[in-house]
Every structure is written in structure tokens, then in C-alpha cells.
Design an enzyme around this catalytic site. Structure first.
Site, PDB file in Angstrom:
ATOM      1  N   HIS A  26      39.177  24.785  36.419  1.00  0.00           N
ATOM      2  CA  HIS A  26      39.810  25.884  37.171  1.00  0.00           C
ATOM      3  C   HIS A  26      39.016  26.207  38.452  1.00  0.00           C
ATOM      4  O   HIS A  26      39.580  26.164  39.542  1.00  0.00           O
ATOM      5  CB  HIS A  26      39.986  27.112  36.269  1.00  0.00           C
ATOM      6  CG  HIS A  26      40.353  28.359  37.004  1.00  0.00           C
ATOM      7  ND1 HIS A  26      41.540  28.500  37.686  1.00  0.00           N
ATOM      8  CD2 HIS A  26      39.673  29.513  37.192  1.00  0.00           C
ATOM      9  CE1 HIS A  26      41.579  29.687  38.255  1.00  0.00           C
ATOM     10  NE2 HIS A  26      40.454  30.326  37.976  1.00  0.00           N
ATOM     11  N   ASP A  60      42.694  31.623  43.862  1.00  0.00           N
ATOM     12  CA  ASP A  60      42.544  31.743  42.406  1.00  0.00           C
ATOM     13  C   ASP A  60      43.904  32.082  41.786  1.00  0.00           C
ATOM     14  O   ASP A  60      44.342  31.492  40.807  1.00  0.00           O
ATOM     15  CB  ASP A  60      41.523  32.865  42.137  1.00  0.00           C
ATOM     16  CG  ASP A  60      41.337  33.146  40.654  1.00  0.00           C
ATOM     17  OD1 ASP A  60      41.419  32.197  39.861  1.00  0.00           O
ATOM     18  OD2 ASP A  60      41.114  34.324  40.300  1.00  0.00           O
ATOM     19  N   HIS A  70      33.180  31.579  40.971  1.00  0.00           N
ATOM     20  CA  HIS A  70      33.822  32.899  40.899  1.00  0.00           C
ATOM     21  C   HIS A  70      33.982  33.464  39.493  1.00  0.00           C
ATOM     22  O   HIS A  70      34.167  34.652  39.337  1.00  0.00           O
ATOM     23  CB  HIS A  70      35.161  32.910  41.653  1.00  0.00           C
ATOM     24  CG  HIS A  70      36.302  32.285  40.917  1.00  0.00           C
ATOM     25  ND1 HIS A  70      36.629  30.961  41.030  1.00  0.00           N
ATOM     26  CD2 HIS A  70      37.212  32.817  40.069  1.00  0.00           C
ATOM     27  CE1 HIS A  70      37.676  30.696  40.274  1.00  0.00           C
ATOM     28  NE2 HIS A  70      38.058  31.794  39.682  1.00  0.00           N
ATOM     29  N   GLU A 111      31.539  36.743  35.409  1.00  0.00           N
ATOM     30  CA  GLU A 111      32.449  37.445  34.501  1.00  0.00           C
ATOM     31  C   GLU A 111      32.401  36.857  33.090  1.00  0.00           C
ATOM     32  O   GLU A 111      32.450  37.571  32.105  1.00  0.00           O
ATOM     33  CB  GLU A 111      33.866  37.313  35.055  1.00  0.00           C
ATOM     34  CG  GLU A 111      34.834  38.193  34.345  1.00  0.00           C
ATOM     35  CD  GLU A 111      36.238  37.911  34.838  1.00  0.00           C
ATOM     36  OE1 GLU A 111      37.163  38.339  34.155  1.00  0.00           O
ATOM     37  OE2 GLU A 111      36.385  37.267  35.880  1.00  0.00           O
ATOM     38  N   ASP A 112      32.328  35.516  33.001  1.00  0.00           N
ATOM     39  CA  ASP A 112      32.513  34.877  31.688  1.00  0.00           C
ATOM     40  C   ASP A 112      31.229  34.396  31.047  1.00  0.00           C
ATOM     41  O   ASP A 112      31.246  33.876  29.946  1.00  0.00           O
ATOM     42  CB  ASP A 112      33.467  33.680  31.822  1.00  0.00           C
ATOM     43  CG  ASP A 112      34.853  34.127  32.255  1.00  0.00           C
ATOM     44  OD1 ASP A 112      35.131  35.326  32.114  1.00  0.00           O
ATOM     45  OD2 ASP A 112      35.633  33.289  32.737  1.00  0.00           O
ATOM     46  N   ASP A 142      71.989  30.013  56.334  1.00  0.00           N
ATOM     47  CA  ASP A 142      70.761  29.639  57.049  1.00  0.00           C
ATOM     48  C   ASP A 142      69.792  28.884  56.141  1.00  0.00           C
ATOM     49  O   ASP A 142      68.592  29.060  56.208  1.00  0.00           O
ATOM     50  CB  ASP A 142      70.092  30.883  57.642  1.00  0.00           C
ATOM     51  CG  ASP A 142      69.781  31.915  56.576  1.00  0.00           C
ATOM     52  OD1 ASP A 142      70.261  31.752  55.443  1.00  0.00           O
ATOM     53  OD2 ASP A 142      69.052  32.877  56.878  1.00  0.00           O
TER      54      ASP A 142
END
Length: 745
Positions: free
Chosen positions: A63, A155, A88, A92-93, A275
Site C-alpha cells: 500500500h 492515499d 505514512h 499509526e500502525d 456533450d
């Protein structure tokens, strides 16, 4: 290495291949080649995420690599952003902190990673939606470094591309938030390609059947479109060759989402969208100074071949849009009797259109400085909104969203300076855009030397003079007139300050009053007064007393004096009331809602448990979702309903996936709009079709005819969407009816 099981090797190979592809892509760009730091970031992230898998089963590190390659290839950013994209999710993880990243990679990358690290729930409780808070934090960092938001968009784009492996309720939440926040953001930053893809992907997950249907129709008409395009562009090519320009002509087909959007807003079927096709001429200017003239030369030469539409020349070459977009749009009448839009841009303008602000950095040496101003201005407005905290998450999102649209108008000051304002701006917005003091003391305006009220909508090209008066104060109804985020935020903040001051005064008046009447100032007393004056809460009551809207008098005395004698009654009823409520609540608590499962909407549950939203009146067969409100009631909304869009972006964790399981027992109200050419006995035919063929009850019918054209609305009871389709198709068969569609009221 040899003793690794084959799966591990293939994972590792997959990771290395993906990373090498990213490095090669990076080396092909014009950025300085900082390969070591990117490799270092990759190794660090790979180590941190080792052994973790995504829902789709691939290693987690895939990812960040994917996001980094979007940042590199599709947005065109350099090594700092690529590193930040690779890192990134680390903070957090995993157990690493922002400090660790700062020590290894320096403050710049760490600051961006910090901006990208989502806020974990719990700090804000359930009331202030954590999502809106994340978004707020994102914008705060963004106003310091625009790269944060660009990586965040990358992301989100990768998450949308891999949304298929998520649970349905998660899909709605993410798709809704994407449409509500990220697509407009990408648009505002000039990332048109990404904006279109985000919209299409959101639409695909929210309305899968309609997506497939439009896609099928587009494919079916592709050959015919190609022919039209080739016939249309052949004489243009001849003309451009004569001029000796290097150019390419591309066909641009309207995106599935914008086709659907147009079908919804204009109530027309796919076949009546004319269009779908536009042509784009991208040329290399003879030299940079001539770029502007070349655009107009091309315009002049092609309008000799085809007749241009007099009102449809859009010149964004001399006045770029606020997101930097430059092009000349003309609409020409093709030989097949259809209008075709042609967009004329140089290669530089095309880069800017696809990569937005990132492309400006590429052309910095060429002196692209004046566009920078627009971005700076926008970021400054966002900073101002953030400096002024707003109590409600949804209001906050709305305010920011107001500021995202990229269509704008140009207005002039009395001295002839050009100001860019968002479309639909009013004279009041213009006053606040000049200065807060001018805005708050503004009493009216002169537009093109004519006196107009503050609520007057400005048009492009207006010359606006603001009239002020020292005695003027901000009025509450101004919030309705103001359309720009900046003006609304300022007005709200001034009104809040005034309200606070009034509350203070109100408190003093109330205390005096109670002292005089010898009543103890306790909560029950204030509650009594609040109910008597229908105030929402204590603050509102005090503010009203302070601003003299409420004057305390005899009625209040009687209310409070009577209360003091019968105090015990209140406690009795209270205790009984409570026990009774508790008994009632118990049987209901049994049913626990599992947000991961898809809710089945049956006839029985619709009558007893769920509430159909008043805002969009869904009926069986519509694409819907459930929302659990504060009182644990489940409300059913259409997926495209604007209220649902806000809920998905602000309270995504309360969204439930639902599916219909009904058997044509219940009836629901719908509105059908019809339009056509008036003729004798037409109304009779309409009612015949509805009542005789389909046994449907009409509740209300309004029809009016103007100059031989009739328009009407029929309100009728149906079981589900299939009924509506049948009715619409049968009504279309009536000879003089030209348009039939289901509308919201």
C-alpha cells in the site's frame, strides 16, 4: 534464503519489484535524484510493516509503495513526498513515533508524516466526529505544507482502487467521504484526472447497477462517437497543419459520474446527453511569449470551419481559474447538427490541468509566480477558518466545502482592481473579502453604480462599491446571505462573541431577579424558565435575557413560586417515570446491531423498527444505507441524499449496509414529473395508464399548461422502484409526452 517457503519469496519478490518500478519511475522525472533517502525510507517501512497483511491478502507494504508511485507518477512530486508516502502508516500502525522518524529522516519528512497520521478515536468522544477532526488536522498541516494533502489524496485514491475487499458499510463510508471531501479537494488543487477517477470509483461502489448501465451504453455508442470525432477533427487537422504547429488532438469522453450527475439534475435519460464528446487540442507554442496568441490563433482558424456558439467561449487563458487551470474552451456546431466543445491548451497548460499545483513547480523557472498567489490565498482562508474553532463537526466540513468549488467570477473594485470571488458570491461576501471591518459595518453596495441589498448575487464583470456605516452591526440573518467560507466563518465568530457577552449580562439580570424574589438559583429553576420560554438550552435562555428578547416578569414569578411549594411531587413523578422507562427499555435492548452485517429491510422491520428519512423518501429498490442516530434508531437514507453524504463524512462508523427484502406489500409515496406538448384528452390518457394498467392510486396531481407546453407532477403510491420504472416507461409511450422522471417532491 534457501529455506524460506515459496510464498515468502514470492511476497518478497513482489515487494522488491514494486519498489524497483517506483525507483525507475522516479529516476525518469526531472527531480534531483535522491535515491538513497528513498531506499532508506522503503527499508525502514518494510521492516516496520513486516508480516502484516492487508484485507486483500497482499503484504501491507504494497500500500505505501502504491501511494508513493501515485505521488511520483500521477501528481509529480519529489523525493521528500515519496519518502513521506512510504512512511505514512508507520507511526499509526507500528510502535515507531514521529520523533523516531524525525531523528532518522529529518524534520521536513517527519512533519508531513505527522500530518498524515490519522487521529485515533477516543480523544473527541462520539459527539465530535473523529473523521471531521482528522480532516481538520489534515488541513492544519496542509496550510503549512500543501504536500500533506496531495499525499493524502494519493492515499485515498489507492484505497478507492482497492475498495472491493472492504465490508459494504465501510465501502459506503469511504466512498461517501471521497465524494464529499476528497474529490472537491482534488478539483480545487487542479488534479482533474484524479478527481474524475475518485468520483467514478465512489459512484461505482454506491450505485453499482447504474454504473454498469451507463458504462454499457458508453461502450455501445463508442464506434459511432469515434466516427463523429474523426469526421469533426479532419478539417481542423488540415487547418492546423497549414499553420505549421506541433499539436495532438484527443477525444475526451464525459466521465460516468458526471453523466449520471447530469441525468439526475436535468432529469434526462442517457440518450439526451449531447456533450458526451469533447475534443482537446494540445499544442507546443512557437515560444513561451506567443503561447497566449497561439491559443487565440487556433480559435480563430477553427471557427472559420465550424460556427462557434456565441455565448460559450470560456477564456481561462487570460484569467486562469483559482486552481491554476488555463485553457480556451469553445463550443462549435459540427456537421451532424450537434454542439461539440473544443478545449485548446498548450502542453504546459495540459500538465497543469492534469497535475495541478505540482506542475507549477515544474515550470517555476519560466516564472509562473502569479498563480502561486491564488493557492496562497486559499490556504490563508483555510487557516482563518481553522483559527476560529467551530463547535460542530458537520458545520466545519460544510464551511470548508464551501471553499472548495473552483468555479469563480471576476469582479472589480471601484478603482478597477480585479478580484476573484467564488461563483454565487453576494455583495456581503465581497465586503468581507476586502476586510472584516468593512464586512461587519457594511449596509449595502453599489453594483455598476446601482444600489443593491447585501444579499445581491454578483455576476462576473460587476464593479462593486461597498457602503459602510459606523453604527451597523452584524445581523444573524447575514449567515444566510453569505456564501463564502470566509464570510460565514467571520460572521459566525462575531455573533458568537456577541452571544457570549449577552449571556454574561443575562446571567447578571437573572441573578438579580432571583435574589429580589428570594429564590435559590438552582438548576431546576433555570430549567423551569427554559421550558417556559421555549429556549433550547441554558445558554440560549441567558443570551435572550441579556439581549432583552426575554424580559423577566410576573409569569416567571408565578411559574417559579408555584414550583417551590410542590417540590416533592416532582421527585415522585420522577422516580416513577424512571422506573417505567427502564421497564419499557429492557425488551428493546435485546436486538444488537452488528455493523459488519448487511441489514435486511423487510416489510415488518420497516413498519416497526426503521425510520425512512424525511429528506429523501427512499422506497424499496433505491440504493440506500442505514444510519444509527444518537438514540440508536436506524434511519434509512438514499445513498446519494445530501444529508447522507454529510453523515458518511462525519459519522462514518455509524453507517450500516442495507439491502431490500420486500414483497410488494407496503406502499410508498413518490413524485413523478411529466412534461410534453398539450393536446386534447392527454390528462385522461395519463390517468388511464396509471390507474387502469397498473392499479396504482394517485394521491395528488398538478398540471399546468403554458403556451401549449404542459408540465405536471403526480404524487402516487407505489411498492418499489420497479413500479416507478414501469409507470415511467408506460407514460413515455403516450404520444405527446416528451419527458418523464421521478423527482424529489
Amino acid at each position: 534464503m534457501d529455506n524460506l517457503p515459496p510464498k515468502e519469496i514470492s511476497d518478497e519478490e513482489m515487494i522488491n519489484q514494486a519498489f524497483h518500478k517506483l525507483l525507475n519511475d522516479y529516476l525518469n522525472t526531472k527531480h534531483r535524484k535522491k535515491v538513497e533517502i528513498i531506499t532508506k525510507a522503503f527499508n525502514f517501512a518494510n521492516q516496520a510493516h513486516k508480516g502484516i497483511k492487508r484485507r486483500s491478502g497482499e503484504p501491507y507494504i504494497m500500500h505505501p509503495i502504491a501511494v508513493a508511485s501515485i505521488v511520483c507518477n500521477e501528481i509529480g512530486l519529489g523525493s521528500t513526498s515519496i519518502c513521506a508516502a512510504l512512511l505514512h502508516d508507520v507511526v499509526e500502525d507500528t510502535d515507531y513515533t514521529v520523533e523516531d522518524i524525525e531523528n532518522i529522516f529529518g524534520p521536513k519528512i517527519a512533519q508531513i508524516v505527522d500530518g498524515l497520521t490519522k487521529i485515533s478515536g477516543g480523544i473527541f468522544g462520539d459527539r465530535a466526529s473523529a473523521q471531521a477532526e482528522n480532516f481538520k488536522k489534515l488541513l492544519l498541516t496542509m496550510s503549512n505544507d500543501i504536500r500533506v494533502i496531495l499525499i493524502k489524496i494519493a492515499d485515498r485514491l489507492h484505497n478507492m482502487r482497492t475498495l472491493g475487499s472492504m465490508l459494504p458499510n465501510k465501502q459506503y463510508k469511504i466512498a461517501g467521504e471521497t465524494l464529499y471531501i476528497y474529490a472537491p479537494l482534488a478539483n480545487r488543487l487542479g488534479l482533474y484526472k484524479i478527481k474524475t477517477e475518485l468520483e467514478n470509483l465512489s459512484f461505482k461502489y454506491e450505485h453499482p447497477e447504474e454504473y454498469a448501465e451507463i458504462e454499457e451504453k458508453l461502450n455501445a455508442t463508442a464506434a459511432e462517437r469515434d466516427k463523429v470525432f474523426n469526421d469533426f477533427t479532419a478539417p481542423i487537422r488540415t487547418q492546423l497543419d497549414k499553420m505549421g504547429l506541433k499539436y495532438r488532438i484527443l477525444a475526451r469522453v464525459k466521465s460516468i459520474y458526471s453523466i449520471w450527475n447530469k441525468m439526475q439534475t436535468k432529469h434526462v435519460p442517457f440518450e439526451e446527453i449531447f456533450d458526451l464528446l469533447a475534443a482537446r487540442i494540445i499544442f507546443e507554442p512557437r515560444n513561451i511569449e506567443e503561447e497566449l496568441n497561439d491559443c487565440f490563433d487556433i480559435y480563430v482558424s477553427i471557427s472559420k470551419i465550424y460556427k462557434p456558439h456565441p455565448d460559450r467561449l470560456r477564456d481561462w487563458v487570460s484569467h486562469p481559474k483559482a486552481n491554476g487551470y488555463q485553457a480556451l474552451h469553445v463550443t462549435l456546431m459540427g456537421n451532424n447538427g450537434q454542439w461539440i466543445e473544443v478545449q485548446i491548451r498548450s502542453e504546459r497548460m495540459n500538465d497543469v490541468a492534469e497535475q495541478g499545483f505540482a506542475a507549477h513547480w515544474k515550470y517555476k523557472e519560466g516564472g509562473g509566480s502569479e498563480d502561486e498567489g491564488e493557492l496562497e490565498k486559499w490556504l490563508k482562508t483555510i487557516k482563518e477558518i481553522l483559527d476560529d474553532p467551530q463547535p460542530d463537526a458537520i458545520d466545519f466540513l460544510d464551511t470548508i466545502k464551501l471553499n472548495l468549488f473552483a468555479s469563480e467570477i471576476f469582479v472589480f473594485t471601484p478603482k478597477g482592481e480585479l478580484k476573484t470571488m467564488p461563483q454565487n458570491s453576494t455583495a456581503l461576501d465581497f465586503a468581507f473579502s476586502l476586510h472584516t471591518d468593512i464586512g461587519s459595518h457594511c449596509i449595502g453596495a453599489k453594483v455598476n453604480h446601482k444600489l443593491v441589498p447585501l444579499s445581491h448575487k454578483l455576476q462576473s464583470g460587476d464593479q462593486v462599491e461597498i457602503l459602510t456605516s459606523k453604527s451597523q452591526r452584524v445581523q444573524p440573518q447575514w449567515e444566510v446571505f453569505a456564501t463564502t467560507a470566509r464570510a460565514r466563518a467571520k460572521i459566525a465568530s462575531i455573533l458568537r462573541k456577541e452571544r457570549k457577552a449577552n449571556q454574561k449580562i443575562g446571567e447578571e439580570i437573572l441573578n438579580e431577579f432571583l435574589k429580589k424574589e428570594e429564590i435559590r438559583p438552582e438548576e431546576a429553576v433555570i430549567e423551569k424558565l427554559r421550558k417556559l420560554h421555549n429556549a433550547k438550552n441554558e445558554e440560549e435562555l441567558l443570551a435572550a435575557i441579556g439581549s432583552k428578547t426575554i424580559v423577566l416578569g410576573e409569569a416567571d414569578k408565578n411559574e417559579l413560586k408555584e414550583k417551590q411549594t410542590s417540590n416533592w411531587k416532582k421527585y415522585l413523578t420522577f422516580s416513577f417515570g424512571n422506573s417505567k422507562e427502564k421497564q419499557e427499555e429492557k425488551p428493546q435492548e435485546k436486538e444488537k446491531i452488528n455493523p459488519k452485517q448487511v441489514l435486511k429491510l423487510t416489510e415488518e422491520s420497516l413498519q416497526k423498527k426503521y425510520i425512512m428519512a424525511e429528506c429523501c423518501h427512499p422506497i424499496p429498490g433505491d440504493d440506500v444505507l442505514g444510519y444509527v442516530d444518537e438514540n440508536d434508531r436506524i434511519i434509512i437514507h438514499k445513498r446519494q441524499c445530501p444529508v447522507a453524504a454529510k453523515l458518511k463524512s462525519s459519522y462514518g462508523n455509524r453507517i450500516l449496509a442495507t439491502e431490500w427484502d420486500t414483497h410488494k406489500e407496503l406502499s410508498f409515496l413518490v413524485y413523478i414529473y411529466i412534461k410534453g406538448i398539450d393536446s386534447m384528452g392527454l390528462l385522461n390518457e395519463v390517468t388511464q395508464v396509471i390507474s387502469r394498467q397498473l392499479n396504482v392510486n394517485i394521491r395528488k396531481l398538478t398540471i399546468e399548461t403554458v403556451d401549449g407546453i404542459f408540465e405536471g407532477k403526480i404524487q402516487l403510491w407505489v411498492h418499489d422502484v420497479d413500479d416507478v420504472k414501469t409507470i415511467c416507461n408506460n407514460l413515455k409511450k403516450i404520444q405527446n409526452i416528451k419527458q418523464v422522471s421521478r423527482v424529489e417532491e
